[in-house]
Design a protein around this motif. Sequence first.
Motif, PDB file in Angstrom:
ATOM      1  N   ILE A 193       0.855  -1.186   0.000  1.00  0.00           N
ATOM      2  CA  ILE A 193       0.000   0.000   0.000  1.00  0.00           C
ATOM      3  C   ILE A 193       0.892   1.238   0.000  1.00  0.00           C
ATOM      4  O   ILE A 193       1.784   1.365   0.847  1.00  0.00           O
ATOM      5  N   LYS A 194       0.644   2.138  -0.948  1.00  0.00           N
ATOM      6  CA  LYS A 194       1.439   3.355  -1.087  1.00  0.00           C
ATOM      7  C   LYS A 194       0.550   4.603  -1.031  1.00  0.00           C
ATOM      8  O   LYS A 194      -0.630   4.548  -1.386  1.00  0.00           O
ATOM      9  N   ARG A 195       1.152   5.698  -0.625  1.00  0.00           N
ATOM     10  CA  ARG A 195       0.546   7.020  -0.734  1.00  0.00           C
ATOM     11  C   ARG A 195       1.317   7.773  -1.809  1.00  0.00           C
ATOM     12  O   ARG A 195       2.529   7.980  -1.693  1.00  0.00           O
ATOM     13  N   LEU A 196       0.631   8.165  -2.885  1.00  0.00           N
ATOM     14  CA  LEU A 196       1.259   8.901  -3.982  1.00  0.00           C
ATOM     15  C   LEU A 196       0.909  10.379  -3.878  1.00  0.00           C
ATOM     16  O   LEU A 196      -0.258  10.732  -3.649  1.00  0.00           O
ATOM     17  N   VAL A 197       1.894  11.241  -4.059  1.00  0.00           N
ATOM     18  CA  VAL A 197       1.679  12.688  -4.130  1.00  0.00           C
ATOM     19  C   VAL A 197       2.221  13.159  -5.476  1.00  0.00           C
ATOM     20  O   VAL A 197       3.430  13.035  -5.737  1.00  0.00           O
ATOM     21  N   VAL A 198       1.326  13.679  -6.325  1.00  0.00           N
ATOM     22  CA  VAL A 198       1.705  14.108  -7.669  1.00  0.00           C
ATOM     23  C   VAL A 198       1.582  15.627  -7.747  1.00  0.00           C
ATOM     24  O   VAL A 198       0.536  16.195  -7.435  1.00  0.00           O
ATOM     25  N   ARG A 199       2.653  16.281  -8.162  1.00  0.00           N
ATOM     26  CA  ARG A 199       2.658  17.735  -8.247  1.00  0.00           C
ATOM     27  C   ARG A 199       1.709  18.217  -9.340  1.00  0.00           C
ATOM     28  O   ARG A 199       1.405  17.467 -10.288  1.00  0.00           O
ATOM     29  N   PRO A 200       1.248  19.467  -9.249  1.00  0.00           N
ATOM     30  CA  PRO A 200       0.461  20.031 -10.354  1.00  0.00           C
ATOM     31  C   PRO A 200       1.248  19.957 -11.661  1.00  0.00           C
ATOM     32  O   PRO A 200       2.415  20.358 -11.728  1.00  0.00           O
ATOM     33  N   GLY A 201       0.627  19.409 -12.688  1.00  0.00           N
ATOM     34  CA  GLY A 201       1.304  19.229 -13.968  1.00  0.00           C
ATOM     35  C   GLY A 201       2.163  17.994 -14.041  1.00  0.00           C
ATOM     36  O   GLY A 201       2.695  17.661 -15.108  1.00  0.00           O
ATOM     37  N   GLY A 202       2.310  17.281 -12.920  1.00  0.00           N
ATOM     38  CA  GLY A 202       3.139  16.085 -12.907  1.00  0.00           C
ATOM     39  C   GLY A 202       2.429  14.906 -13.545  1.00  0.00           C
ATOM     40  O   GLY A 202       1.196  14.815 -13.551  1.00  0.00           O
ATOM     41  N   SER A 203       3.221  13.979 -14.067  1.00  0.00           N
ATOM     42  CA  SER A 203       2.642  12.823 -14.753  1.00  0.00           C
ATOM     43  C   SER A 203       3.566  11.629 -14.621  1.00  0.00           C
ATOM     44  O   SER A 203       4.764  11.734 -14.878  1.00  0.00           O
ATOM     45  N   LEU A 204       3.014  10.490 -14.186  1.00  0.00           N
ATOM     46  CA  LEU A 204       3.777   9.250 -14.219  1.00  0.00           C
ATOM     47  C   LEU A 204       3.930   8.818 -15.669  1.00  0.00           C
ATOM     48  O   LEU A 204       3.183   9.264 -16.543  1.00  0.00           O
ATOM     49  N   SER A 205       4.885   7.958 -15.942  1.00  0.00           N
ATOM     50  CA  SER A 205       5.083   7.493 -17.308  1.00  0.00           C
ATOM     51  C   SER A 205       3.908   6.623 -17.758  1.00  0.00           C
ATOM     52  O   SER A 205       3.177   6.056 -16.930  1.00  0.00           O
ATOM     53  N   LEU A 206       3.719   6.527 -19.059  1.00  0.00           N
ATOM     54  CA  LEU A 206       2.802   5.533 -19.614  1.00  0.00           C
ATOM     55  C   LEU A 206       3.508   4.196 -19.483  1.00  0.00           C
ATOM     56  O   LEU A 206       4.569   3.978 -20.076  1.00  0.00           O
ATOM     57  N   GLN A 207       2.932   3.285 -18.675  1.00  0.00           N
ATOM     58  CA  GLN A 207       3.679   2.097 -18.269  1.00  0.00           C
ATOM     59  C   GLN A 207       2.766   0.888 -18.155  1.00  0.00           C
ATOM     60  O   GLN A 207       1.540   0.983 -18.286  1.00  0.00           O
ATOM     61  N   MET A 208       3.410  -0.244 -17.872  1.00  0.00           N
ATOM     62  CA  MET A 208       2.690  -1.498 -17.700  1.00  0.00           C
ATOM     63  C   MET A 208       3.478  -2.372 -16.735  1.00  0.00           C
ATOM     64  O   MET A 208       4.704  -2.300 -16.660  1.00  0.00           O
ATOM     65  N   HIS A 209       2.738  -3.193 -15.962  1.00  0.00           N
ATOM     66  CA  HIS A 209       3.367  -4.136 -15.030  1.00  0.00           C
ATOM     67  C   HIS A 209       2.982  -5.561 -15.426  1.00  0.00           C
ATOM     68  O   HIS A 209       1.813  -5.846 -15.710  1.00  0.00           O
ATOM     69  N   HIS A 210       3.947  -6.439 -15.418  1.00  0.00           N
ATOM     70  CA  HIS A 210       3.677  -7.838 -15.766  1.00  0.00           C
ATOM     71  C   HIS A 210       3.063  -8.611 -14.600  1.00  0.00           C
ATOM     72  O   HIS A 210       2.237  -9.506 -14.816  1.00  0.00           O
ATOM     73  N   HIS A 211       3.457  -8.292 -13.369  1.00  0.00           N
ATOM     74  CA  HIS A 211       3.186  -9.180 -12.245  1.00  0.00           C
ATOM     75  C   HIS A 211       2.229  -8.620 -11.212  1.00  0.00           C
ATOM     76  O   HIS A 211       1.913  -9.316 -10.250  1.00  0.00           O
ATOM     77  N   ARG A 212       1.785  -7.387 -11.356  1.00  0.00           N
ATOM     78  CA  ARG A 212       0.908  -6.834 -10.319  1.00  0.00           C
ATOM     79  C   ARG A 212      -0.229  -6.040 -10.938  1.00  0.00           C
ATOM     80  O   ARG A 212      -0.098  -5.451 -12.016  1.00  0.00           O
ATOM     81  N   SER A 213      -1.350  -6.028 -10.216  1.00  0.00           N
ATOM     82  CA  SER A 213      -2.464  -5.139 -10.532  1.00  0.00           C
ATOM     83  C   SER A 213      -2.479  -4.023  -9.496  1.00  0.00           C
ATOM     84  O   SER A 213      -1.865  -4.132  -8.428  1.00  0.00           O
ATOM     85  N   GLU A 214      -3.186  -2.919  -9.806  1.00  0.00           N
ATOM     86  CA  GLU A 214      -3.205  -1.764  -8.914  1.00  0.00           C
ATOM     87  C   GLU A 214      -4.622  -1.208  -8.795  1.00  0.00           C
ATOM     88  O   GLU A 214      -5.378  -1.200  -9.779  1.00  0.00           O
ATOM     89  N   HIS A 215      -4.940  -0.750  -7.612  1.00  0.00           N
ATOM     90  CA  HIS A 215      -6.226  -0.094  -7.349  1.00  0.00           C
ATOM     91  C   HIS A 215      -5.896   1.306  -6.846  1.00  0.00           C
ATOM     92  O   HIS A 215      -5.212   1.465  -5.834  1.00  0.00           O
ATOM     93  N   TRP A 216      -6.373   2.346  -7.540  1.00  0.00           N
ATOM     94  CA  TRP A 216      -6.079   3.734  -7.181  1.00  0.00           C
ATOM     95  C   TRP A 216      -7.329   4.392  -6.608  1.00  0.00           C
ATOM     96  O   TRP A 216      -8.406   4.327  -7.206  1.00  0.00           O
ATOM     97  N   VAL A 217      -7.154   5.067  -5.452  1.00  0.00           N
ATOM     98  CA  VAL A 217      -8.236   5.821  -4.814  1.00  0.00           C
ATOM     99  C   VAL A 217      -7.761   7.261  -4.626  1.00  0.00           C
ATOM    100  O   VAL A 217      -6.711   7.494  -4.016  1.00  0.00           O
ATOM    101  N   VAL A 218      -8.519   8.228  -5.135  1.00  0.00           N
ATOM    102  CA  VAL A 218      -8.163   9.639  -4.987  1.00  0.00           C
ATOM    103  C   VAL A 218      -8.669  10.136  -3.636  1.00  0.00           C
ATOM    104  O   VAL A 218      -9.847   9.992  -3.310  1.00  0.00           O
ATOM    105  N   VAL A 219      -7.758  10.733  -2.844  1.00  0.00           N
ATOM    106  CA  VAL A 219      -8.161  11.295  -1.549  1.00  0.00           C
ATOM    107  C   VAL A 219      -8.060  12.824  -1.525  1.00  0.00           C
ATOM    108  O   VAL A 219      -8.641  13.468  -0.656  1.00  0.00           O
ATOM    109  N   ARG A 220      -7.327  13.405  -2.483  1.00  0.00           N
ATOM    110  CA  ARG A 220      -7.304  14.860  -2.620  1.00  0.00           C
ATOM    111  C   ARG A 220      -6.931  15.234  -4.040  1.00  0.00           C
ATOM    112  O   ARG A 220      -6.043  14.627  -4.639  1.00  0.00           O
TER     113      ARG A 220
END
Length: 478
Positions: free
Chosen positions: A386-413
């Motif tokens: 379980i992770k907490r992600l903080v993304v800056r205004p205008g920030g963007s993670l890469s367009l990516q893919m994972h072979h071995h894991r799935s992810e569930h994202w919940v927006v809290v702010r």
Amino acid sequence: MIVPVILSGGAGTRLWPVSREGCPKPFLKLPDGQSLLQKTYQRAAQISPRGDILTVTNRDYYFQSRDEFHAAQLPDHRGHFLLEPSGRNTAPAIAVAALAVRALHGDDAIMLVMAADHLILDLPAFVEATRQAARAAAEGYLTTFGVRPSAPETGFGYIECGESLGLDDTVRVRRFVEKPDLETARGYLASGQYLWNSGMFCFSAGALLKEMERHAPEILCQARACLDASPGVENGQWLMQELDAESFTALPDISIDYALMERSDQVAVVPASFDWSDIGSWSAMRELVEPDEQQNRVSGEAILVDTRNTYVHSEGRMVATVGIEDLIVVDTEDAVLVVHPDRVQDVKKVVQQLKCADHQAYKLHRTVSRPWGSYTVLEEGPNFKIKRLVVRPGGSLSLQMHHHRSEHWVVVRGMARVVNGERDIYVNVNESTYIPAGHRHRLENPGLLELVMIEVQSGEYLGEDDIVRFDDQYGRVK
């Protein structure tokens, strides 16, 4: 023209658990909230009110270094970054930097070479010493800064002073001396002829390259080939050159002292009167905090009961001590260090054991900086993280893919823009999206406020290297 050149690297193993391979000593925050690198940038700006400030650092530290440059508030300066694919010591770094400075500013440009992890508080004295060093550099000397020793220190190299050059207090260097034993260091202190070797230099780009041509031609030739294969990318206030990996790793791992300074007869030293510390251990960090009546020092939050001569460094948690003395206690999110002040140099042995055990605590904190912001590991166990992600205004993670894991994202702010397979959607507060393994996906913050999300990973393998990047605005796609 003086061009500050900042060498920023090293793991700072003696300052574990705060300094780690993924966030080394230059990014360490001091009690006033500023990092060593930020203070170095501000010191460089005092010497050169406008123009380039050149940083030589590892490719992995580029975005963190840019953040520190921005935090130093230097609107009149351009950040020029030479990015190493791996560490090769100071001789290759300075050779490539000198070639880059000459290409941009000519042979006569004066280079002031500083380490990113030194602390100097007396800026007027530092400026005066630099003025003297620049005069000697303009006469063709390779000038170093010697700090007047205040104690028989065995952790520093020494410089033996020779005859005066007739330029202020500058003298010739008679010889460089390795770190001595205590008895020898006492003799150096008593003689008055020795200075601590600070590891800072001042010379013209042309003089440095001329002396390297004489004494280290192989290094210079390979450094020239490396820079020629490393085109620059300019974007407003930033100039970035990612050094060609093949040619740079062919350079020898050697210091500028061994490769050049000990061989050249054109080396001078300025006996500097400014305060100087390389913050090389927790004892040095302790000295930055004022003691109380019991000689205790605290950085962070702590309660001390029947405690004497103890230093407590706490990051985010309350630390309590009862009935102890003569200890150093360092508490971080995921590790605690307790060490006697006489053994602070042995903290690096802890890091060596962590490396041997392949324990991530030698490399990463629970909170890890990324170009787009940061993530914090909140909890992990078999097949989940379980992770907490903080993304800056205008920030963007890469367009990516994972072979071995799935992810569930919940927006809290904030609000997120998410690419999830063929869908391009917006996810608001209290909303979520599920990303199966094998799906291409991207997370972006299109808003003006920080985006905070909770990420739940599940799968048989959850390592950070299970990422296949297809596109990235930070240049992390090979």
